[in-house]
Each structure stands twice: as C-alpha cells, then as structure tokens.
Motif scaffolding. Sequence first.
Motif, PDB file in Angstrom:
ATOM      1  N   ALA B 211      -2.148 -45.856  20.860  1.00 42.21           N
ATOM      2  CA  ALA B 211      -3.490 -46.192  20.399  1.00 42.21           C
ATOM      3  C   ALA B 211      -3.831 -45.206  19.298  1.00 42.21           C
ATOM      4  CB  ALA B 211      -4.487 -46.081  21.539  1.00 42.21           C
ATOM      5  N   MET B 214      -2.250 -41.717  19.220  1.00 42.31           N
ATOM      6  CA  MET B 214      -2.060 -41.149  20.557  1.00 42.31           C
ATOM      7  C   MET B 214      -1.050 -41.977  21.352  1.00 42.31           C
ATOM      8  SD  MET B 214      -6.058 -40.667  21.517  1.00 42.31           S
ATOM      9  CE  MET B 214      -6.407 -42.360  21.165  1.00 42.31           C
ATOM     10  N   ILE B 216      -0.650 -42.799  25.277  1.00 41.10           N
ATOM     11  CA  ILE B 216      -1.435 -42.672  26.503  1.00 41.10           C
ATOM     12  C   ILE B 216      -0.709 -43.359  27.641  1.00 41.10           C
ATOM     13  CG2 ILE B 216      -3.635 -43.209  27.604  1.00 41.10           C
ATOM     14  CD1 ILE B 216      -4.828 -43.366  24.775  1.00 41.10           C
ATOM     15  N   LYS B 217      -0.541 -42.645  28.753  1.00 36.60           N
ATOM     16  CA  LYS B 217       0.093 -43.267  29.913  1.00 36.60           C
ATOM     17  C   LYS B 217      -0.888 -44.243  30.560  1.00 36.60           C
ATOM     18  CE  LYS B 217       2.994 -42.199  33.830  1.00 36.60           C
ATOM     19  NZ  LYS B 217       2.534 -42.900  35.005  1.00 36.60           N
ATOM     20  N   ILE B 218      -0.408 -45.441  30.843  1.00 44.23           N
ATOM     21  CA  ILE B 218      -1.285 -46.450  31.444  1.00 44.23           C
ATOM     22  C   ILE B 218      -1.107 -46.443  32.959  1.00 44.23           C
ATOM     23  CG2 ILE B 218      -1.826 -48.921  31.526  1.00 44.23           C
ATOM     24  CD1 ILE B 218      -2.459 -47.682  28.840  1.00 44.23           C
TER      25      ILE B 218
END
Lengths: 583, 218
Positions: B211, B214, B216-218
């Motif tokens: 994103a 970045m 980002i771990k979901i």
Amino acid sequence: MDTFPWRGHLGLQLLEEIVPIINNSKTTLLFTNTRSQCEIWFQKILEKHPEYAGEIAMHHGSINKETRQWVEEAIRNESLKAVVCTSSLDLGVDFAPVETVIQIGGPKGVARFLQRAGRSGHQPGKESVIYFLPTHAIELVEASALKNAAKTKAVEDRVPYLNSYDVLIQYLISLAISDGFIPEQIFSEIRHTFCYQAMPQEHWQWILNFIVMGSQSLQAYDEYKKVEVDANGKYQIFNRGIAMRHRFQIGTIVGDANIIVRYQKGGYIGSIEEYFISKLKPGDVFTFAGRNLEFIRVKEMQAHVRNSSKRTSKVPSWMGGRLSFSAQMSELLRDELYSASESEANQSREIKALEPIFLRQSKESIVPKPDEFLIETFETSDGFHHVFYPFEGRFVHEAMGSLLGYRISLLIPITFSLAFNDYGFELLSDKEINIDEVLDNNLFSTEYLFDDLNSSLNSTEMARRKFRDIAVISGLVFTGYPDKGIKIKHLQSSSQLLFNVFRDYESDNLLYLQAFRETFEHQLEEGRLRIALERIASQKVIWKKCLTPTPFSFPLITDRLREKLSSEKLKDRIKKMITLMKK
Amino acid sequence: MSLTIFTIMIHNLIIENDSFILHPTGAVFWEKESKLLISDIHLGKVSHFRKFGMAIPRKVIYKNFKLLRDTLDYFKPKQVIFLGDLFHSSLNLEWALFEGFVNESGTSFVLVMGNHDIISRDKYQKIGVQIFDKLIFDKFLFTHYPQEEDNYFNFAGHIHPAIRLKGKGKQSLKLPCFFKKKNQMILPAFGEFTGSHVLKKTSKVDLYAIADEMVIKI
C-alpha cells in the motif's frame, strides 16, 4: 398493494396481470430494461404458462443475428403472441401486427416511453397502446408522471457531444488505411461538422502528432508505428496488421469483452460478457437465450455449454447502460410525489394506490412537500446510513453525492460508499455524520462547485469508466478479433491499467482529458446540479433520525453497486479492515 | 504523482531460518546470500504496444528502469534473480536500455524463464545474464510458475497476486501482495503497467500487501 415490494427490478409478482393483455391482443411486445430481465421474464412466462410455447419469443442484442431476424420475421407473419425484448426492438422495425406494448420497469425517459408506445398500432389512424408495469412501489409514481408527460409532450432534450477526439482519431485512421488523407483538406471538412466546429488548431496538430508519433515529439528508442507521412504530405497506413486490427474495431459502441457461447458440437447460441463467464465453474447452470445451459469450459475465447434440465437462478447480467431521468422527467416525478400530501381529488390512481407505502414512510419519517428537503439517518449492521432525497434523477444524485461526500471529507477523515437512484442518494460510512454540521457549514452551497466536483475522488472514478470507451474507440486498446477465437498475444491490456498510466505519466493527453470533460458535460451535468442545489437552498431541511430503514430508503441501501470516496489515510483504512477480518 | 519515495516501509520475514526482506516495489531480498528476487517486470511491454500502434506513454519505460536502479541501490545485492517474464514479448529497442542497465550495475543477473520470455537465450548470455528453467539454492527452489516440491521452499511469480480487503460501510480495496504458504511465496509483479489477479485469503496463507510505499501484513 400491501404486498407490493419496496425494491426490486424484476416485477415478476405482476406476471399474471399481463396474461389477459397478451390474450386480447394480436401481438404484444414486452419491453424490459436489461437483457437479464428479458431472459428472466421469458423464462418465467413459459414456466407459468407452458401453453405459450412456440408462440412467444425473446429478442435482445446478445442473441445471435439469425435468431433475431427470425423473431422479427415471425412478428410480421403474425405467428407470435408475444415477444420479450429490450431496446433492441426500440428503433427501426415496423411491425403492423403489434397491437399492444408493455413496459416492464421504469423507462427512465419520456422520449423512450413514447418511442416504445409507438411500436404498437404502427399504422395510419391506429392508436398506440402501452401498459406500464412497475417493478417496485415507488415506480408507481413514475407511471403516473409518465402519463402526465405523454399528455403535455414534455420530451427531453439531448446534449450533443463536442470535440470527441476518440471518434475523430478513429475516422482519421480509417481514412489512412484506405487512400490516405491530406491534413489541410480534411481539417476544413471536419471543422464544418457540428461536433468539431470549435476545435482549436493546436488540438488538431496534437492529434496528427499522436497518430504519427504516438506522442508530441520524436524520441530516441521509439518504434511507435501507425500512420506514416509520405513525401507529398499524405497520411497513410501501410502496415497490414495495424490496418486489420483497426478494421476489427471500427465503431463507437463499446461493449465489455464478449465471449461466444456455443454447444460443444458447434451450435452458436450468442455472446455474453467475459465478466459473467469468468465467475462460472464447470458444471454451473445458467439461463441464456431462453435455455438452461451447463457451463463446460472456456476454450479459445468461446464458452462451451450443453443443455441442462436443472433449474437455476444464474442469469448473465450485462454491465450496459444504467439510465437516468431527464430534468423534465424528474420535475414531473417530484410534482407527482408532492401530490401525496394534497387532497385525494388532486391525486392520480397510482398515488392513491401507494397510500400504504406513504403511511409506512410517515411512521418514522415524512413524505416531503414541495418546500421540504428530506434527509434520513439510521444505523444498520452495514454502518451509518445518511440518505438524501432531492428527486433530481440518477446523474444529478451521483454528482451531488460526490460533492457532498467530498465536502464532508474535508471536515473529518472519513470513508464513504455512495449509492444513488432516481429519487435520492445515500452516503454510507462506518462513522456517523452530524447533519447539523453539514448544514451549518453550508455544504450544499453552489460556490466552488466546479472545483469541488473536480477534486472529489468520484469524478476520477467516473472518468475512468468513460475512458474505457475512449480507449477502445481511439485504438489505444485492442479488444481482440471477434469470432476468431484468437487472443492476440502480448497485446492485451485493460483500459483501467491504461487510465492509471495516463494519470501518472501523461495527464495532458487529450484523450485522457476527454474522459473528464465528458464526465462533467454529460454525467455530472454541472448545470443541472447547480439548479438543483439552488432549489434545495430555498427548501426547508427536514432531518429525520430513524430507528429502521424507511420504504423510500430501501431501494438505495440495498444497492450493491457503489461508488467510493475517502479522505482517510490508506494505512488507517487497511488497519480497520484487518481488524474487521480478524473478528 | 505520488511516486517519490519518502519513507519506505519494508517487512522482515524469517523463512527456513533465513532472513528475507519484502520491499514495496514487490522485490524480495535474501540477506545472507545477498540475492534480490524480482518477478514479472515485463520490460519492453510499452515499446511492444507502441510498435503495434498503441500509444502508451513512453515515460513508463524509464520509470521501470528507475525503479530497478533504485531498488538495486537500496539493497546493493551481489546477484539479481528474475523470476520470469523479464521481457514482455519479442525483441525491441528497450533491449538496449536493459543492456545498458546490466552493464552499469556491476551485479550478476540470473533469469528463470517465464511464459513471456521468448527472446533467445543467446541474447541474454551475450550480455552476461545466466538463464535457467528453474534454480535451486540450498533449501530454496526458484521458478516462474508456482511449483511445490518436497523439502524445498519455492519462490515464484506468474500470478501477479493481489488481495481485496473489505471494510464496514461496503468499502473495498484491491492491493498487490506477496502470497505466502507454508513452503511457497508468490511475488507480486514489479513495476508499472502490469495488471494483477485477486487471490483469496485462507487460514493457511500469509499475505503481505503493498500500500503506497508500505508492506503490511494482512
């Protein structure tokens, strides 16, 4: 009337009503608004009344041409009692035997309604007969408004398209693949058309550069190839591949990528949007061209199917046009609705019939009077609903919703999804909006209207969809060879991707700008929006905080196709979504 | 344009006891071996379209090379492994840009062949790019098509994975992502003008979405 549904668009609950109409008429045309609705009606009529088998047919744009021609011929021979159709039978065909027309669902415009009515009694001295079959309660208001419109002949104007450079480029390429053209000669020809009469000279030069160099100046390492200029200044295309791909794509009506549907053994049935087929698994059964078909596989851009006796609820949907009310129609509709608060003597039959709905609506909210602007808010498991009722038609509501959403998002970081129909619009959010704050800050103001609309994210989304057609018409994307079963290798790209690329790297491209211009001139209709906002400014705002959804709000809050706009940080939005996923 | 990289948020990950860094361009860096993995960059795609009469903005070409250079500057890898679909189609003038990039970078390059890689192997070898159909380094298997083999952890491309996130108020977002299973990671497509394909999240997969700048771990 109590059982009349609050929303929906199929209208099947009234199926039995049409049976006597069909029986009493030589031939009846049933107009539906979408191809999927057409499929469903055809299917259901046969299911409930098998005695019509062989006497009833279906006609829409995705059915193969031979079948359509057969249907048209059969109408002329008087061998059909009824045909379920879409706008595919709107124009151009004169059928003497058609005595009656039934319009299922709102036709969304006076001109279209009258045009369809005119399909019946198409002989000198004969009268046209059209029945209107509403698909949900509020459409009864539309029915009544249409009757008035037919009486007063309040037919809408059409806004012409100007400087459509995608079409101009297609025209020039078409000239270039035949004998070529000399720009000076063609320029004067083009300037004499209504569409391009005001085209600036710089834009003409831009277009010539675009088709010759694919940009505005020559660059190293560029192999762009399309139109070539010979020693005499003639613009021509010599590359056979480019010419052939162009020929396949001539035309200005752009559909989604279509997939041919055929029997495994080869019989051609019709074509369906790729989007629908991509959602099917082998073994799934769907209804198409009046048959139940089992999906086997996709091979070389063709869907193979076999007949199935299984029942199914899957009907292909076509993304095609969602129509909006014209300004005149919206006004008639408002007047009609306002009559609900008048004495019964001033009410039409339809408005009287809606009494139970109006009563239910008045329980927690109101049926607005001419000087009132209704806003409803309530909470459901989906989030906080904020519903506004300007009664100005879908397009104006989309614009107004975008505008208001944008202006609210300047006050607080917030994310909305926007739904709209011909009666109003809804802003749905995970946060509650204080309507007093909206009113105190004068968010319905006409000041900075254009700038605010431009900044609202939604205008970009709308332009993105317009760009899809522009990209195909101007030849920026190639949609593949029709009926050839060949996916052209390495030349597929989506117009979505292309739009992003132009936004980030060539935002002064005239085709990219055209998408925004057309959005503002034809969809957001700034002029109409301004008038609507001025009308609201003169009205008294009635804000109703409700506990449950009202009948007026129901068609809106159940709409699944939504626009989005946000002023929250991407990271914050993702965080919230992840939290929700983990619950 | 929001493409200037101000703050990059990378994501560290331990796979088979080795440390890997997920970068928001879609690249993966294997720290111990100083190898940089890049997948599905589709160089030459813009030029290919232009050659066939479709005027995609030329600036995208340079943007992709700039992204490559910036990512190499950031990690300074000893070796770059392309997990297939390095070139979108047949030879065009973008090859010259690629050759220049290879010469100036002072790094070794390896290409695991993908379905789009139709340029001849000789061409690559002449400019010093080694070619493989698949590649094995200790416990790791590098391929273009996702491929599961016992006792190996697979790094692959081809799919261009993305995830659709849903939120309250009928919100939704589509983001490119790294798609990790127990013994496999599928990399997102690197660079501009590449589409993506939405995959489903299940309890057996870890997703790392990209994103802005970045991961980002979901």
